[in-house]
Design a protein around this motif. Structure first.
Motif, PDB file in Angstrom:
ATOM      1  N   SER A   1       0.839  -1.196   0.000  1.00  0.00           N
ATOM      2  CA  SER A   1       0.000   0.000   0.000  1.00  0.00           C
ATOM      3  C   SER A   1       0.877   1.250   0.000  1.00  0.00           C
ATOM      4  CB  SER A   1      -0.895   0.009   1.236  1.00  0.00           C
ATOM      5  OG  SER A   1      -1.811  -1.054   1.144  1.00  0.00           O
TER       6      SER A   1
ATOM      7  N   VAL B   1       3.116   2.197  -1.794  1.00  0.00           N
ATOM      8  CA  VAL B   1       4.420   2.034  -2.448  1.00  0.00           C
ATOM      9  C   VAL B   1       4.233   1.454  -3.856  1.00  0.00           C
ATOM     10  CG1 VAL B   1       6.721   1.003  -2.256  1.00  0.00           C
ATOM     11  CG2 VAL B   1       5.440   1.553  -0.169  1.00  0.00           C
TER      12      VAL B   1
ATOM     13  N   ALA C   1      -6.432 -10.435  -1.407  1.00  0.00           N
ATOM     14  CA  ALA C   1      -5.637 -10.552  -0.176  1.00  0.00           C
ATOM     15  C   ALA C   1      -6.467 -10.181   1.036  1.00  0.00           C
ATOM     16  CB  ALA C   1      -4.415  -9.643  -0.269  1.00  0.00           C
TER      17      ALA C   1
ATOM     18  N   PHE D   1      -3.734 -15.872  -1.168  1.00  0.00           N
ATOM     19  CA  PHE D   1      -2.730 -16.172  -0.134  1.00  0.00           C
ATOM     20  C   PHE D   1      -3.186 -17.391   0.654  1.00  0.00           C
ATOM     21  CE2 PHE D   1      -1.727 -11.837  -1.079  1.00  0.00           C
ATOM     22  CZ  PHE D   1      -0.372 -11.733  -0.831  1.00  0.00           C
TER      23      PHE D   1
ATOM     24  N   ALA E   1       7.878 -11.684   6.584  1.00  0.00           N
ATOM     25  CA  ALA E   1       7.510 -10.621   5.631  1.00  0.00           C
ATOM     26  C   ALA E   1       7.214  -9.297   6.317  1.00  0.00           C
ATOM     27  CB  ALA E   1       6.278 -11.062   4.832  1.00  0.00           C
ATOM     28  N   GLY E   2       7.224  -8.240   5.519  1.00  0.00           N
ATOM     29  CA  GLY E   2       6.803  -6.928   5.999  1.00  0.00           C
ATOM     30  C   GLY E   2       5.289  -6.802   5.886  1.00  0.00           C
TER      31      GLY E   2
ATOM     32  N   ALA F   1       6.987 -16.144  -0.329  1.00  0.00           N
ATOM     33  CA  ALA F   1       7.258 -14.751   0.063  1.00  0.00           C
ATOM     34  C   ALA F   1       7.632 -14.690   1.536  1.00  0.00           C
ATOM     35  CB  ALA F   1       6.019 -13.892  -0.193  1.00  0.00           C
TER      36      ALA F   1
ATOM     37  N   GLN G   1       8.024 -13.951  -4.298  1.00  0.00           N
ATOM     38  CA  GLN G   1       7.472 -12.584  -4.194  1.00  0.00           C
ATOM     39  C   GLN G   1       8.288 -11.826  -3.151  1.00  0.00           C
ATOM     40  OE1 GLN G   1       3.247 -11.558  -4.245  1.00  0.00           O
ATOM     41  NE2 GLN G   1       3.407 -10.925  -2.111  1.00  0.00           N
ATOM     42  N   LEU G   2       8.746 -10.630  -3.538  1.00  0.00           N
ATOM     43  CA  LEU G   2       9.512  -9.791  -2.613  1.00  0.00           C
ATOM     44  C   LEU G   2       8.818  -8.447  -2.443  1.00  0.00           C
ATOM     45  CD1 LEU G   2      11.749 -11.810  -3.838  1.00  0.00           C
ATOM     46  CD2 LEU G   2      13.378 -10.021  -3.259  1.00  0.00           C
TER      47      LEU G   2
ATOM     48  N   PHE H   1      12.161   7.158   4.419  1.00  0.00           N
ATOM     49  CA  PHE H   1      11.689   5.776   4.495  1.00  0.00           C
ATOM     50  C   PHE H   1      12.798   4.835   3.979  1.00  0.00           C
ATOM     51  CE2 PHE H   1       9.188   2.097   3.014  1.00  0.00           C
ATOM     52  CZ  PHE H   1       8.254   1.935   4.028  1.00  0.00           C
TER      53      PHE H   1
ATOM     54  N   GLY I   1      10.033  -6.080   6.150  1.00  0.00           N
ATOM     55  CA  GLY I   1      10.276  -7.481   6.477  1.00  0.00           C
ATOM     56  C   GLY I   1      11.656  -7.653   7.096  1.00  0.00           C
TER      57      GLY I   1
HETATM   58  C1  LIG Z   1       5.635  -1.371   3.232  1.00  0.00           C
HETATM   59  C2  LIG Z   1       4.888  -2.641   2.953  1.00  0.00           C
HETATM   60  C3  LIG Z   1       3.522  -2.597   2.659  1.00  0.00           C
HETATM   61  C4  LIG Z   1       2.810  -3.765   2.350  1.00  0.00           C
HETATM   62  N1  LIG Z   1       1.483  -3.678   2.003  1.00  0.00           N
HETATM   63  C5  LIG Z   1       0.819  -4.788   1.575  1.00  0.00           C
HETATM   64  C6  LIG Z   1      -0.522  -4.685   1.077  1.00  0.00           C
HETATM   65  O1  LIG Z   1      -1.090  -3.599   1.025  1.00  0.00           O
HETATM   66  N2  LIG Z   1      -1.149  -5.826   0.656  1.00  0.00           N
HETATM   67  C7  LIG Z   1      -0.499  -7.053   0.686  1.00  0.00           C
HETATM   68  O2  LIG Z   1      -1.120  -8.060   0.269  1.00  0.00           O
HETATM   69  N3  LIG Z   1       0.772  -7.183   1.146  1.00  0.00           N
HETATM   70  C8  LIG Z   1       1.450  -6.082   1.574  1.00  0.00           C
HETATM   71  N4  LIG Z   1       2.770  -6.189   1.971  1.00  0.00           N
HETATM   72  C9  LIG Z   1       3.467  -7.509   1.835  1.00  0.00           C
HETATM   73  C10 LIG Z   1       4.211  -7.618   0.474  1.00  0.00           C
HETATM   74  O3  LIG Z   1       3.294  -7.675  -0.597  1.00  0.00           O
HETATM   75  C11 LIG Z   1       5.116  -8.855   0.382  1.00  0.00           C
HETATM   76  O4  LIG Z   1       4.392 -10.048   0.392  1.00  0.00           O
HETATM   77  C12 LIG Z   1       6.147  -8.896   1.493  1.00  0.00           C
HETATM   78  O5  LIG Z   1       6.758  -7.638   1.591  1.00  0.00           O
HETATM   79  C13 LIG Z   1       7.180  -9.988   1.213  1.00  0.00           C
HETATM   80  O6  LIG Z   1       8.121 -10.089   2.242  1.00  0.00           O
HETATM   81  P1  LIG Z   1       9.479  -9.209   2.284  1.00  0.00           P
HETATM   82  O7  LIG Z   1       9.075  -7.860   2.724  1.00  0.00           O
HETATM   83  O8  LIG Z   1      10.349  -9.891   3.297  1.00  0.00           O
HETATM   84  O9  LIG Z   1      10.072  -9.209   0.911  1.00  0.00           O
HETATM   85  C14 LIG Z   1       3.487  -5.029   2.340  1.00  0.00           C
HETATM   86  C15 LIG Z   1       4.852  -5.066   2.656  1.00  0.00           C
HETATM   87  C16 LIG Z   1       5.560  -3.906   2.958  1.00  0.00           C
HETATM   88  C17 LIG Z   1       7.046  -3.993   3.262  1.00  0.00           C
END
Ligand SMILES: Cc1cc2nc3c(=O)[nH]c(=O)nc-3n(C[C@H](O)[C@H](O)[C@H](O)COP(=O)(O)O)c2cc1C
Length: 351
Positions: free
Chosen positions: A44, A46, A118, A140, A165-166, A193, A214-215, A231, A319
């Motif tokens: 979201s 980003v 999601a 998911f 994950a983040g 992911a 997925q990253l 950020f 993450g």
């Molecule tokens: C700043 C941020 C915002 C995120 N927002 C969403 C989101 O809106 N919807 C979603 O399905 N996943 C969200 N995620 C998860 C990411 O889509 C992704 O699956 C995750 O970052 C993967 O792990 P990693 O951060 O270790 O690469 C977000 C992750 C981050 C870091």
């Protein structure tokens, strides 16, 4: 052997390794229509036109994060992304969105080929609309039983996201989820992911049966990301141990776990929970009002961090892979680096 001859000698081995990697993630690339089976997880604020098109143009697969956008804004974002790339990309919709059905129609009308649902088990009507509209559905899966149920109800591919994950997370790490799901679910492509920052790690999951990866975190800090400089700087400074899940103080007031960098906001969130709990116990607020106060604490907080650059009070979702963000890199560089790490690992094993 002189070094130049050694390089010449290595070239066929590297070509072989590239072919092997192409074979390992062939199911993922065929499903996504991309050159490499690396998805940019929707984030979201980003994952907007610039980041998404950069990922798809670099050979990966970008995904727009619809978040709280309404139909008109989403339609504009899709059109703007289509103007920046000819390659396929997806759209991530949150199942709790009150206009979910309209958002699905916006995607279908714009010719979006892949829709990610999601934030919970997707409702039947949305699943049917995606399928009837001819788009591919990605969901998911937080456990094997749910993975099987999602495939039965129409998911064309799954993402298994570990707690490394983040953003919003489940309780189980990718190491365990992958072992639980990958050997047993071969009906649809499964993307892994959570905590991925290097090509060798992606390779190991491909070898276990994943179709791709997925990253999020590494892409959020890239030079193509519109996130505020503060950020990105926070990402570059942080270690894995700084990206922690939000803490819940009392079982009566559930807090959805979100992984992000510890800051003044996360410390204040604990104080707010403690103070709200005290007022509830003293009979000054009802349980419902107390729960709402806790939930409202983070309202607008991701935007504050990503767009306004307030990384002390905002929500800096990240993450554990944030420890592998060490310098400013473009999306193309990151994707090339991940791919080459996997290729070199394959070539190394072949001697
Ligand atoms: C700043 C941020 C915002 C995120 N927002 C969403 C989101 O809106 N919807 C979603 O399905 N996943 C969200 N995620 C998860 C990411 O889509 C992704 O699956 C995750 O970052 C993967 O792990 P990693 O951060 O270790 O690469 C977000 C992750 C981050 C870091």
């Amino acid at each position: 052997m002189p070094p130049d001859i050694a390089i010449l000698d290595a070239a066929p081995a590297l070509d072989q390794a590239r072919l092997k990697l192409d074979r390992l993630w062939a199911r993922g690339t065929a499903f996504l229509g991309s050159r490499v089976a690396i998805m940019g997880g929707a984030m979201s604020w980003v994952s907007e036109r610039h980041l998404v098109s950069a990922i798809s143009n670099a050979g990966g697969f970008g995904v727009i994060a619809c978040g709280a956008m309404g139909p008109a804004l989403l339609a504009a974002e899709i059109a703007a992304t289509q103007a920046l790339t000819q390659r396929p990309f997806g759209v991530n919709l949150i199942t709790m969105h009150p206009q979910l059905d309209e958002l699905v129609q916006v995607c279908l009308r714009a010719g979006v080929t892949h829709i990610v649902l999601a934030g919970g088990i997707p409702p039947g009507p949305a699943v049917r609309a995606v399928k009837d509209g001819g788009a591919k559905l990605i969901c998911f899966a937080p456990a094997l039983v749910l993975a099987r149920r999602l495939v039965k109800s129409g998911a064309d591919a799954l993402v298994i996201e570990g707690s490394e994950a983040g953003g919003h997370i489940g309780p189980v790490s990718l190491t365990v989820l992958a072992q639980e799901i990958l050997p047993h679910l071969r009906d649809v492509p499964v993307f892994v992911a959570g905590g991925l920052g290097r090509g060798e790690a992606i390779l190991s999951y491909l070898e276990m049966g994943a179709a791709g990866a997925q990253l999020g975190t590494r892409f959020a800090a890239s030079t193509d990301s519109i996130a505020h400089a503060n950020f990105k700087k926070a990402f570059m400074r942080a270690n894995a141990r700084d990206a922690l899940p939000s803490v819940q103080l009392d079982v009566r007031f559930p807090v959805i776990p979100v992984r992000g960098l510890v800051n003044e906001g996360t410390r204040r969130f604990l104080e707010v929970q403690a103070e709200t709990l005290r007022r509830f116990q003293a009979g000054e607020v009802t349980k419902e009002a107390a729960q709402l106060e806790i939930e409202h604490f983070w309202a607008g907080a991701l935007r504050r961090a990503v767009i306004d650059g307030d990384v002390e009070n905002g929500s800096v979702m990240a993450g554990q892979s944030v420890g592998m963000v060490t310098r400013a890199q473009s999306i193309a560089e990151i994707i090339e680096e991940l791919t080459e790490q996997a290729v070199l690992a394959i070539a190394d094993r072949a001697g």
